[in-house]
Design a protein around this motif. Structure first.
Motif, PDB file in Angstrom:
ATOM      1  N   ASP A  43      50.178  68.726  22.884  1.00  0.00           N
ATOM      2  CA  ASP A  43      50.654  67.347  22.884  1.00  0.00           C
ATOM      3  C   ASP A  43      49.570  66.470  23.508  1.00  0.00           C
ATOM      4  O   ASP A  43      48.436  66.912  23.705  1.00  0.00           O
ATOM      5  CB  ASP A  43      51.995  67.238  23.628  1.00  0.00           C
ATOM      6  CG  ASP A  43      51.885  67.643  25.100  1.00  0.00           C
ATOM      7  OD1 ASP A  43      50.754  67.811  25.598  1.00  0.00           O
ATOM      8  OD2 ASP A  43      52.942  67.794  25.752  1.00  0.00           O
ATOM      9  N   GLN A  44      49.921  65.220  23.831  1.00  0.00           N
ATOM     10  CA  GLN A  44      48.913  64.295  24.363  1.00  0.00           C
ATOM     11  C   GLN A  44      48.294  64.795  25.676  1.00  0.00           C
ATOM     12  O   GLN A  44      47.078  64.688  25.881  1.00  0.00           O
ATOM     13  CB  GLN A  44      49.524  62.903  24.587  1.00  0.00           C
ATOM     14  CG  GLN A  44      49.891  62.172  23.318  1.00  0.00           C
ATOM     15  CD  GLN A  44      51.336  62.434  22.906  1.00  0.00           C
ATOM     16  OE1 GLN A  44      51.933  63.429  23.322  1.00  0.00           O
ATOM     17  NE2 GLN A  44      51.888  61.550  22.091  1.00  0.00           N
ATOM     18  N   VAL A  94      46.424  73.928  29.048  1.00  0.00           N
ATOM     19  CA  VAL A  94      46.262  74.355  27.653  1.00  0.00           C
ATOM     20  C   VAL A  94      46.951  75.693  27.412  1.00  0.00           C
ATOM     21  O   VAL A  94      47.635  75.890  26.398  1.00  0.00           O
ATOM     22  CB  VAL A  94      44.763  74.449  27.297  1.00  0.00           C
ATOM     23  CG1 VAL A  94      44.573  75.070  25.913  1.00  0.00           C
ATOM     24  CG2 VAL A  94      44.127  73.055  27.338  1.00  0.00           C
ATOM     25  N   VAL A  95      46.804  76.616  28.352  1.00  0.00           N
ATOM     26  CA  VAL A  95      47.435  77.938  28.216  1.00  0.00           C
ATOM     27  C   VAL A  95      48.953  77.802  28.180  1.00  0.00           C
ATOM     28  O   VAL A  95      49.638  78.422  27.351  1.00  0.00           O
ATOM     29  CB  VAL A  95      47.012  78.865  29.374  1.00  0.00           C
ATOM     30  CG1 VAL A  95      47.870  80.131  29.393  1.00  0.00           C
ATOM     31  CG2 VAL A  95      45.546  79.226  29.241  1.00  0.00           C
ATOM     32  N   ILE A  96      49.496  76.990  29.070  1.00  0.00           N
ATOM     33  CA  ILE A  96      50.949  76.790  29.125  1.00  0.00           C
ATOM     34  C   ILE A  96      51.474  76.225  27.813  1.00  0.00           C
ATOM     35  O   ILE A  96      52.494  76.669  27.288  1.00  0.00           O
ATOM     36  CB  ILE A  96      51.314  75.858  30.309  1.00  0.00           C
ATOM     37  CG1 ILE A  96      51.089  76.571  31.640  1.00  0.00           C
ATOM     38  CG2 ILE A  96      52.774  75.405  30.197  1.00  0.00           C
ATOM     39  CD1 ILE A  96      51.217  75.655  32.846  1.00  0.00           C
ATOM     40  N   GLN A  97      50.758  75.254  27.256  1.00  0.00           N
ATOM     41  CA  GLN A  97      51.238  74.606  26.028  1.00  0.00           C
ATOM     42  C   GLN A  97      51.052  75.493  24.795  1.00  0.00           C
ATOM     43  O   GLN A  97      51.929  75.560  23.936  1.00  0.00           O
ATOM     44  CB  GLN A  97      50.517  73.273  25.831  1.00  0.00           C
ATOM     45  CG  GLN A  97      50.906  72.226  26.851  1.00  0.00           C
ATOM     46  CD  GLN A  97      50.585  70.814  26.389  1.00  0.00           C
ATOM     47  OE1 GLN A  97      50.209  70.577  25.251  1.00  0.00           O
ATOM     48  NE2 GLN A  97      50.749  69.863  27.281  1.00  0.00           N
ATOM     49  N   ALA A 111      43.849  67.493  28.574  1.00  0.00           N
ATOM     50  CA  ALA A 111      43.362  68.671  29.288  1.00  0.00           C
ATOM     51  C   ALA A 111      42.167  69.295  28.578  1.00  0.00           C
ATOM     52  O   ALA A 111      41.203  69.734  29.215  1.00  0.00           O
ATOM     53  CB  ALA A 111      44.487  69.696  29.434  1.00  0.00           C
ATOM     54  N   ALA A 112      42.214  69.334  27.252  1.00  0.00           N
ATOM     55  CA  ALA A 112      41.091  69.877  26.474  1.00  0.00           C
ATOM     56  C   ALA A 112      39.831  69.037  26.693  1.00  0.00           C
ATOM     57  O   ALA A 112      38.720  69.580  26.822  1.00  0.00           O
ATOM     58  CB  ALA A 112      41.454  69.917  24.993  1.00  0.00           C
ATOM     59  N   ALA A 113      40.004  67.712  26.738  1.00  0.00           N
ATOM     60  CA  ALA A 113      38.865  66.825  27.006  1.00  0.00           C
ATOM     61  C   ALA A 113      38.326  67.048  28.421  1.00  0.00           C
ATOM     62  O   ALA A 113      37.106  67.027  28.638  1.00  0.00           O
ATOM     63  CB  ALA A 113      39.284  65.371  26.825  1.00  0.00           C
ATOM     64  N   GLU A 114      39.222  67.285  29.368  1.00  0.00           N
ATOM     65  CA  GLU A 114      38.796  67.561  30.747  1.00  0.00           C
ATOM     66  C   GLU A 114      38.004  68.859  30.825  1.00  0.00           C
ATOM     67  O   GLU A 114      37.024  68.959  31.573  1.00  0.00           O
ATOM     68  CB  GLU A 114      40.012  67.631  31.667  1.00  0.00           C
ATOM     69  CG  GLU A 114      40.641  66.280  31.965  1.00  0.00           C
ATOM     70  CD  GLU A 114      41.779  66.398  32.957  1.00  0.00           C
ATOM     71  OE1 GLU A 114      41.542  66.114  34.153  1.00  0.00           O
ATOM     72  OE2 GLU A 114      42.887  66.776  32.565  1.00  0.00           O
TER      73      GLU A 114
END
Length: 287
Positions: A5-6, A58-61, A11-14
């Motif tokens: 999600d957003q 990211v892992v959680i999502q 998080a991916a950008a971080e």
């Protein structure tokens, strides 16, 4: 595997940002030293914590994990990550301070103040860790209430240290003492002054996040919480007041570290006016 999600996209950008930032942080540590007293190690620690925290999101999502331990770890890292950043800012300020202010100008009082501020930051970390652990049991109202109170105290301690940093930075900028001959402290002071507005917004976000938590919504993990909630709140506010502010601060300090000359520890204390006068008299007598 589910899509992000957003918050997952953020998080991916971080992850990408802090992977690059960590490379420069390590280079700065190599140039300036790995000692905590240098400050650069704390910047590296902050970047590492944000990198790991973003991976957890990211892992959680992507795994749709219901593992409470992952949520606790992510919230705890998010809660305490700001402390190394403020600690690094304080250390940079201390180093600049010792170039601007003569050694005889109440140096013992300065050392006491530094120790007190360090203890305050340590207390903030401990309180944040305990609060994150207690907040995981969001069905227990007494635990949630205790965690919220600890969160309030922790963020207030950070705010207090930030206030001291702002005051001292302002005093140094308008210091009655002459500017140091080396550019190192001046550049550090400019980097601190430039980062303070971004750090202010980030601290305000932490204050709003902590003081809008409620027992009724289960703290961080409950549904229907405040839009300032780090976990379930507005991702737009989180991005604007949290992530981008931290990006800006890290960029400022990383660039400063790259451009900064290597510190000469033998020059950290400027002589007092009396010492300078004695030196001038001695030189004149030799002539």
């Amino acid at each position: 595997m589910t899509s992000l999600d957003q918050r997952g996209d953020i998080a991916a950008a971080e992850i990408a940002f802090y992977a690059i930032a960590l490379c420069f942080c390590v280079l700065n540590n190599i140039r300036h030293g790995f000692s905590r007293k240098q400050g650069w190690l704390l910047i590296t620690l902050f970047a590492l914590m944000r990198f790991v925290g973003s991976i957890l999101v990211v892992v959680i999502q992507q795994t749709s994990s219901d593992n409470v331990s992952l949520y606790i770890a992510e919230v705890t890292i998010s809660s305490i990550a700001l402390t190394p950043l403020i600690s690094a800012t304080l250390i940079f300020l201390i180093r600049a301070f010792r170039f601007y202010v003569p050694e005889s100008s109440g140096s013992s009082l300065h050392d006491i103040a530094i120790r007190v501020l360090s203890l305050i930051l340590l207390a903030s970390i401990i309180l944040s860790i305990v609060a994150g652990s207690q907040m995981s049991n969001y069905t227990d109202d007494s635990k949630v209430s205790s965690a919220i109170m600890l969160s309030h105290v922790a963020v207030c301690l950070l705010t207090g240290v930030y206030g001291v940093i702002v005051i001292v930075t302002g005093l140094l900028i308008f210091s009655p003492y002459s500017a140091p001959t080396t550019t190192t402290p001046t550049m550090l002071l400019h980097a601190i002054a430039l980062s303070l507005p971004f750090l202010l917004v980030r601290i305000i976000y932490s204050l709003l996040s902590a003081f809008t938590l409620s027992v009724a919504t289960g703290g961080y993990f409950g549904s229907g919480g405040s839009k300032f909630n780090n976990i379930t709140g507005s991702w737009q506010i989180y991005l604007g007041m949290g992530v981008i502010m931290e990006f800006a601060i890290i960029i400022i300090y990383v660039v400063c570290g790259v451009l900064l000359e290597k510190f000469d520890s033998s020059q950290q204390r400027r002589p007092s006016n009396l010492e300078s006068l004695d030196t001038a008299i001695e030189l004149e007598n030799k002539d």
